[in-house]
Design a protein around this motif. Sequence first.
Motif, PDB file in Angstrom:
ATOM      1  N   LYS A   1       0.858  -1.180   0.000  1.00  0.00           N
ATOM      2  CA  LYS A   1       0.000   0.000   0.000  1.00  0.00           C
ATOM      3  C   LYS A   1       0.897   1.234   0.000  1.00  0.00           C
ATOM      4  O   LYS A   1       1.581   1.505   0.978  1.00  0.00           O
ATOM      5  N   LYS A   2       0.910   1.945  -1.112  1.00  0.00           N
ATOM      6  CA  LYS A   2       1.803   3.084  -1.285  1.00  0.00           C
ATOM      7  C   LYS A   2       1.033   4.394  -1.463  1.00  0.00           C
ATOM      8  O   LYS A   2      -0.086   4.403  -1.968  1.00  0.00           O
ATOM      9  N   GLN A   3       1.657   5.475  -1.017  1.00  0.00           N
ATOM     10  CA  GLN A   3       1.100   6.805  -1.215  1.00  0.00           C
ATOM     11  C   GLN A   3       1.587   7.346  -2.557  1.00  0.00           C
ATOM     12  O   GLN A   3       2.769   7.291  -2.873  1.00  0.00           O
ATOM     13  N   GLY A   4       0.673   7.873  -3.358  1.00  0.00           N
ATOM     14  CA  GLY A   4       1.068   8.432  -4.642  1.00  0.00           C
ATOM     15  C   GLY A   4       1.242   7.360  -5.709  1.00  0.00           C
ATOM     16  O   GLY A   4       0.870   6.202  -5.536  1.00  0.00           O
TER      17      GLY A   4
ATOM     18  N   GLY B   1       3.654   8.343 -12.024  1.00  0.00           N
ATOM     19  CA  GLY B   1       2.566   7.887 -12.874  1.00  0.00           C
ATOM     20  C   GLY B   1       1.443   7.234 -12.089  1.00  0.00           C
ATOM     21  O   GLY B   1       1.217   7.541 -10.914  1.00  0.00           O
ATOM     22  N   LYS B   2       0.762   6.326 -12.733  1.00  0.00           N
ATOM     23  CA  LYS B   2      -0.399   5.653 -12.166  1.00  0.00           C
ATOM     24  C   LYS B   2       0.033   4.422 -11.387  1.00  0.00           C
ATOM     25  O   LYS B   2       0.845   3.635 -11.843  1.00  0.00           O
ATOM     26  N   ASN B   3      -0.542   4.244 -10.197  1.00  0.00           N
ATOM     27  CA  ASN B   3      -0.180   3.107  -9.356  1.00  0.00           C
ATOM     28  C   ASN B   3      -1.247   2.015  -9.406  1.00  0.00           C
ATOM     29  O   ASN B   3      -2.359   2.228  -9.878  1.00  0.00           O
ATOM     30  N   PHE B   4      -0.872   0.840  -8.912  1.00  0.00           N
ATOM     31  CA  PHE B   4      -1.833  -0.248  -8.756  1.00  0.00           C
ATOM     32  C   PHE B   4      -2.712   0.054  -7.545  1.00  0.00           C
ATOM     33  O   PHE B   4      -2.215   0.480  -6.503  1.00  0.00           O
ATOM     34  N   LYS B   5      -3.989  -0.175  -7.670  1.00  0.00           N
ATOM     35  CA  LYS B   5      -4.917   0.036  -6.572  1.00  0.00           C
ATOM     36  C   LYS B   5      -5.589  -1.275  -6.208  1.00  0.00           C
ATOM     37  O   LYS B   5      -5.829  -2.126  -7.056  1.00  0.00           O
ATOM     38  N   GLN B   6      -5.876  -1.427  -4.914  1.00  0.00           N
ATOM     39  CA  GLN B   6      -6.636  -2.581  -4.465  1.00  0.00           C
ATOM     40  C   GLN B   6      -8.117  -2.280  -4.700  1.00  0.00           C
ATOM     41  O   GLN B   6      -8.668  -1.382  -4.078  1.00  0.00           O
ATOM     42  N   ARG B   7      -8.721  -3.007  -5.609  1.00  0.00           N
ATOM     43  CA  ARG B   7     -10.126  -2.776  -5.932  1.00  0.00           C
ATOM     44  C   ARG B   7     -11.018  -3.212  -4.780  1.00  0.00           C
ATOM     45  O   ARG B   7     -10.799  -4.264  -4.169  1.00  0.00           O
TER      46      ARG B   7
END
Length: 278
Positions: free
Chosen positions: A171-174, A265-271
């Motif tokens: 879980k990362k910020q940004g 850029g765009k990060n992976f998100k937990q849906r």
Amino acid sequence: MTFCMNTMASLLKALSGTLLLIALVLPNCDAHVQPRHAIRKHRPNFKPGPWKQAHATFYEGHTGTFGGACGYEDVAKEGYGLNTAAISTAMFNDGQTCGACYEIKCVNSQWCKPGQPSLCVTATNLCPGGSSGGWCDSPHEHFDIAHPVFSHIAEYKAGVVPVQYRRVACKKQGGIRFTITGNPYFNLVQVSNVGGSGDVVGMQVKGHNKLKWTTMKRNWGQKWETNCMMVGESLTFRVRGSDGRYSTSWHVAPRNWQFGQTFEGKNFKQRRRSKPRR
């Protein structure tokens, strides 16, 4: 006639040699267009792995020393904070595991903190064999944890403690960060602050003009290379995690980008799981 034929043969031979020389000098750009269905296909969130047994020690140093074999320069500035660890050779997988996240608990030791609290760390370095009394030698699975956070799970006086660990989602910020270094004929891109699986197993780059989708190769750790001409192009990066999910950062670097710059850029998100209909 014979003279003309000999002259023609000499010219063809010289031309063949010139073409061969050009082929050797020009970059071997591995252009490859990823099928849309392979990218858009839904893949589930990264799920925690099974609990396993290992051991843990700690090492000291300031944030800038924690990158090492993964290629990170300063883990605090690059999104990892101090919750970092060097992992043993058996876990490092030649740098592919760099960026992966783990939940760790101290077990079966008098030095464990009460209640067995968990510590989440990111793999940002290699613990080389023989550096910790053999703990990092194969086939041992071992964590050498940054000194400031080791105390969350155990007393420093323990030195080494048995632990349980499992792989977890990062879980990362940004967004994902891309740092471009090198020169016009050899480009090196460091990938950091990756969410989801955390590690990167595939990387592609695309420009807005001449540079088509090009597969980059792992240089070391999470540094990826290509000798294709990237200068003067607005750059798009596509990252693939070990869980098979893709993240594409469109035109993240402008046309006038410079070596040494970092772009987010765009990060992976937990849906979020959708609630079942009643």
